[in-house]
Design a protein around this motif. Structure first.
Motif, PDB file in Angstrom:
ATOM      1  N   ASN A 155       0.817  -1.213   0.000  1.00 25.16           N
ATOM      2  CA  ASN A 155       0.000   0.000   0.000  1.00 25.16           C
ATOM      3  C   ASN A 155       0.855   1.270   0.000  1.00 25.16           C
ATOM      4  OD1 ASN A 155      -2.613  -1.062  -0.163  1.00 25.16           O
ATOM      5  ND2 ASN A 155      -2.687  -1.443   2.042  1.00 25.16           N
ATOM      6  N   ARG A 156       1.952   1.250   0.751  1.00 23.48           N
ATOM      7  CA  ARG A 156       2.854   2.408   0.744  1.00 23.48           C
ATOM      8  C   ARG A 156       3.443   2.616  -0.642  1.00 23.48           C
ATOM      9  NH1 ARG A 156       4.651   0.277   5.674  1.00 23.48           N
ATOM     10  NH2 ARG A 156       6.506  -0.605   4.649  1.00 23.48           N
ATOM     11  N   GLN A 157       3.869   1.515  -1.264  1.00 26.13           N
ATOM     12  CA  GLN A 157       4.441   1.621  -2.606  1.00 26.13           C
ATOM     13  C   GLN A 157       3.395   2.107  -3.614  1.00 26.13           C
ATOM     14  OE1 GLN A 157       6.879  -1.866  -3.809  1.00 26.13           O
ATOM     15  NE2 GLN A 157       6.642  -2.515  -1.679  1.00 26.13           N
ATOM     16  N   ALA A 158       2.149   1.644  -3.440  1.00 24.25           N
ATOM     17  CA  ALA A 158       1.078   2.061  -4.353  1.00 24.25           C
ATOM     18  C   ALA A 158       0.799   3.552  -4.221  1.00 24.25           C
ATOM     19  CB  ALA A 158      -0.186   1.244  -4.073  1.00 24.25           C
ATOM     20  N   GLY A 209       3.198   5.649  -6.028  1.00 22.10           N
ATOM     21  CA  GLY A 209       3.238   5.542  -7.479  1.00 22.10           C
ATOM     22  C   GLY A 209       4.279   4.593  -8.003  1.00 22.10           C
ATOM     23  N   LEU A 210       4.631   3.579  -7.202  1.00 24.70           N
ATOM     24  CA  LEU A 210       5.658   2.624  -7.603  1.00 24.70           C
ATOM     25  C   LEU A 210       5.095   1.271  -8.017  1.00 24.70           C
ATOM     26  CD1 LEU A 210       8.225   3.335  -4.735  1.00 24.70           C
ATOM     27  CD2 LEU A 210       8.202   4.288  -7.057  1.00 24.70           C
ATOM     28  N   THR A 211       3.901   0.948  -7.536  1.00 25.31           N
ATOM     29  CA  THR A 211       3.325  -0.373  -7.803  1.00 25.31           C
ATOM     30  C   THR A 211       1.802  -0.304  -7.720  1.00 25.31           C
ATOM     31  OG1 THR A 211       3.488  -2.713  -7.213  1.00 25.31           O
ATOM     32  CG2 THR A 211       3.363  -1.159  -5.397  1.00 25.31           C
ATOM     33  N   LEU A 212       1.147  -1.273  -8.335  1.00 26.80           N
ATOM     34  CA  LEU A 212      -0.303  -1.420  -8.255  1.00 26.80           C
ATOM     35  C   LEU A 212      -0.578  -2.874  -7.890  1.00 26.80           C
ATOM     36  CD1 LEU A 212      -1.238   0.437 -11.572  1.00 26.80           C
ATOM     37  CD2 LEU A 212      -1.517   1.337  -9.259  1.00 26.80           C
ATOM     38  N   PRO A 213      -0.812  -3.172  -6.600  1.00 31.86           N
ATOM     39  CA  PRO A 213      -0.981  -4.564  -6.159  1.00 31.86           C
ATOM     40  C   PRO A 213      -2.459  -4.961  -6.119  1.00 31.86           C
ATOM     41  CG  PRO A 213      -0.620  -3.118  -4.265  1.00 31.86           C
ATOM     42  CD  PRO A 213      -0.693  -2.235  -5.472  1.00 31.86           C
TER      43      PRO A 213
END
Length: 208
Positions: free
Chosen positions: A66-69, A72-76
């Motif tokens: 969620n932090r990465q999402a 703007g780094l990932t969409l899990p």
């Protein structure tokens, strides 16, 4: 274009298929699904080349994603299907867009896994097309890449159905199932699918 703060969580829908964020309350379902598919998934599971202490807990994993999402780094996403009774859509796998680069690159990589009992039903190409269209149209990404073990025939069928270009072999590209493994790299750019990847995939299915 920059990925806007607050753009996550995002849920995408197409017919009975949903891509939705992985949630803390999914733990029991997610773990049961992974256990049931252990033999099916093990040959393709990412591993680490150097031991580094205990693995993160499920909660730590979701929190990190969620932090990465939000950055703007990932969409899990969870891949989920609605049944005829319209109850809570059932989790059948995962799809993650990662390595998102902005600025002059506007590129990302996409990975996925699907419950073996649902493989071969068109769910994975449907999900990949839906996610790719979102990244191209809504986020403004230019290029999507998928890297696949040469032995993974099921995944190779997915990129073949969707028309991703084969860009060749990357030797010892990722650490998979305990060893450095070669991967074939496939890619697609937004200008190759001006009408959307989902539309092209559906049109291809209609002519078969």
């Amino acid at each position: 274009m920059e990925f806007g703060t607050g753009s996550w969580p995002v849920t995408l829908e197409s017919g009975d298929l949903l891509l939705r964020p992985l949630r803390y309350r999914d733990k029991a379902t997610w773990m049961a699904l992974k256990r049931r598919n252990a033999d099916w998934l093990q040959p393709w599971e990412a591993s680490t080349p150097t031991p580094g202490g205990p693995l993160p807990t499920y909660r730590e994993m979701v929190s990190s994603l969620n932090r990465q999402a939000r950055a703007g780094l990932t969409l899990p996403w969870v891949i989920a299907l609605r049944g005829s009774d319209r109850r809570e859509p059932a989790m059948v796998g995962q799809l993650t867009v990662s390595g998102m680069l902005w600025g002059s690159a506007l590129t990302a990589s996409l990975g996925y896994w699907i419950d073996g009992a649902h493989a071969g039903r068109g769910i994975t190409p449907h999900a990949v097309a839906l996610a790719t269209d979102y990244c191209f149209r809504d986020l403004g990404l230019h290029r999507m890449e998928i890297n696949i073990r040469p032995e993974n025939t099921a995944s190779l069928r997915v990129v073949d159905k969707l028309g991703f270009r084969d860009e060749g072999v990357r030797e010892r590209f990722l650490h998979i199932n305990g060893e450095w493994s070669d991967h074939r790299s496939f890619a697609l750019t937004a200008d190759e699918v001006p009408g959307g990847l989902l539309q092209r995939w559906r049109a291809g299915n209609a002519t078969r």
